[in-house]
Scaffold this active site. Sequence first.
Site, PDB file in Angstrom:
ATOM      1  N   ALA A 183     -22.825 -15.663  50.519  1.00 14.42           N
ATOM      2  CA  ALA A 183     -22.419 -15.837  49.122  1.00 14.42           C
ATOM      3  C   ALA A 183     -21.331 -16.888  48.958  1.00 14.42           C
ATOM      4  O   ALA A 183     -20.474 -16.792  48.091  1.00 14.42           O
ATOM      5  CB  ALA A 183     -21.952 -14.496  48.542  1.00 14.42           C
ATOM      6  N   GLY A 238     -24.831 -20.369  48.740  1.00 11.62           N
ATOM      7  CA  GLY A 238     -25.608 -19.165  48.499  1.00 11.62           C
ATOM      8  C   GLY A 238     -25.505 -18.656  47.079  1.00 11.62           C
ATOM      9  O   GLY A 238     -26.512 -18.282  46.457  1.00 11.62           O
ATOM     10  N   ARG A 249     -19.595 -27.733  57.076  1.00  8.39           N
ATOM     11  CA  ARG A 249     -18.909 -28.826  57.769  1.00  8.39           C
ATOM     12  C   ARG A 249     -17.563 -29.127  57.141  1.00  8.39           C
ATOM     13  O   ARG A 249     -17.340 -28.910  55.952  1.00  8.39           O
ATOM     14  CB  ARG A 249     -19.765 -30.093  57.718  1.00  8.39           C
ATOM     15  CG  ARG A 249     -20.900 -30.088  58.687  1.00  8.39           C
ATOM     16  CD  ARG A 249     -21.487 -31.468  58.839  1.00  8.39           C
ATOM     17  NE  ARG A 249     -22.222 -31.897  57.664  1.00  8.39           N
ATOM     18  CZ  ARG A 249     -22.657 -33.133  57.471  1.00  8.39           C
ATOM     19  NH1 ARG A 249     -22.383 -34.075  58.357  1.00  8.39           N
ATOM     20  NH2 ARG A 249     -23.348 -33.443  56.408  1.00  8.39           N
ATOM     21  N   ASN A 300     -22.750 -21.165  64.356  1.00  8.10           N
ATOM     22  CA  ASN A 300     -23.765 -20.763  63.388  1.00  8.10           C
ATOM     23  C   ASN A 300     -24.984 -20.121  64.043  1.00  8.10           C
ATOM     24  O   ASN A 300     -25.675 -19.306  63.413  1.00  8.10           O
ATOM     25  CB  ASN A 300     -24.178 -21.953  62.525  1.00  8.10           C
ATOM     26  CG  ASN A 300     -23.128 -22.260  61.464  1.00  8.10           C
ATOM     27  OD1 ASN A 300     -22.161 -21.514  61.300  1.00  8.10           O
ATOM     28  ND2 ASN A 300     -23.306 -23.350  60.745  1.00  8.10           N
ATOM     29  N   HIS A 310     -32.848 -33.419  59.753  1.00 10.81           N
ATOM     30  CA  HIS A 310     -31.762 -33.398  58.778  1.00 10.81           C
ATOM     31  C   HIS A 310     -30.501 -33.823  59.518  1.00 10.81           C
ATOM     32  O   HIS A 310     -29.625 -33.028  59.821  1.00 10.81           O
ATOM     33  CB  HIS A 310     -31.608 -31.990  58.207  1.00 10.81           C
ATOM     34  CG  HIS A 310     -30.652 -31.888  57.057  1.00 10.81           C
ATOM     35  ND1 HIS A 310     -30.684 -32.744  55.979  1.00 10.81           N
ATOM     36  CD2 HIS A 310     -29.637 -31.020  56.813  1.00 10.81           C
ATOM     37  CE1 HIS A 310     -29.741 -32.400  55.116  1.00 10.81           C
ATOM     38  NE2 HIS A 310     -29.078 -31.376  55.612  1.00 10.81           N
TER      39      HIS A 310
END
Length: 318
Positions: free
Chosen positions: A12, A16, A91, A104, A184
């Site tokens: 969140a 998110g 980041r 992560n 990416h």
Amino acid sequence: MARSGKVAVVGAGFYGSTTAQRLAEYDIFETVVLTDILEGKPEGLALDMNQSRAVEGFETRVVGQTTGPKGEGYEAIAGAEIVIITAGLPRKPGMNRMDLIETNAKIVRQVSENVAKHAPEAVVIVVSNPLDEMTALAQIATEFPKNRVLGQAGILDTARFTNFVAEELDVPVGSVTTLTLGSHGDTMVPVPSASSVDGTPLTEALPAEKVEELVTRTRNGGAEVVALLKTGSAYYAPSAAAARMAKAVHEDSGEVLPVCAWVDGEYGISGVYLGVTAELGREGVRKVVERDLTDTELAALKEAAEAVRAKQADVQSL
């Protein structure tokens, strides 16, 4: 308007919570579930979003749920048809996406295992960085079919490329078509041959050196935002991209979008998650849709595949 189903957003933070808001405002789901490990944060955000329903005119209900280190609270996502994983550290200036991989990876693995336990039929959309590697890890951890685990990157990178072209030429973004494939990250492959402005090939609308300049800016688009913000990373454009993917899955639309998907033979590349165009539907990725590429673009895509393949192999032990 008919509403159906449940979509869950794990994490969140700005990304998110903005994704959850966009999904709620689509007004196509019965329920949007927002979870986070920070006690009370998802519940507070959900309460705030629900109070905006009368203003914005949507009926989708947002449910917030704090989760614990042992999987407490994940029962709230039970029955979700789509789970979007945004959890993880963003980041900071000077960091690249790969700097986040070990931290992560632990987060994404734990989240993925709980998704598999509580929402075993879900399509999983990963947005945590480094994106290509975390998408591979989520598939390993969930043990879901590869078509039901995909990553968000290509829509975002393509949107950035489109915006830069539109600004350079001072034309509406709706008149510009662009495409990015690959990873990416550093081996992103913007595709000028598939890009145009009002039907005119981009290579005719702009000189080659300017196209290359915009390609480089697109490749570094996330870092540019991070450097300006200083305390976080992008979330408005990324959340729009993730929500768009979820919408295509929910509506079983068959829309062809640039996403991180499992590639197994297309473009002469096999056994890797990679940025490609794919047809999306209720089952996730229906099929990878190959585009006509120049020899240079195809070579760059194959180079990207080998670069991310090595990193994706590494995440199995994280």
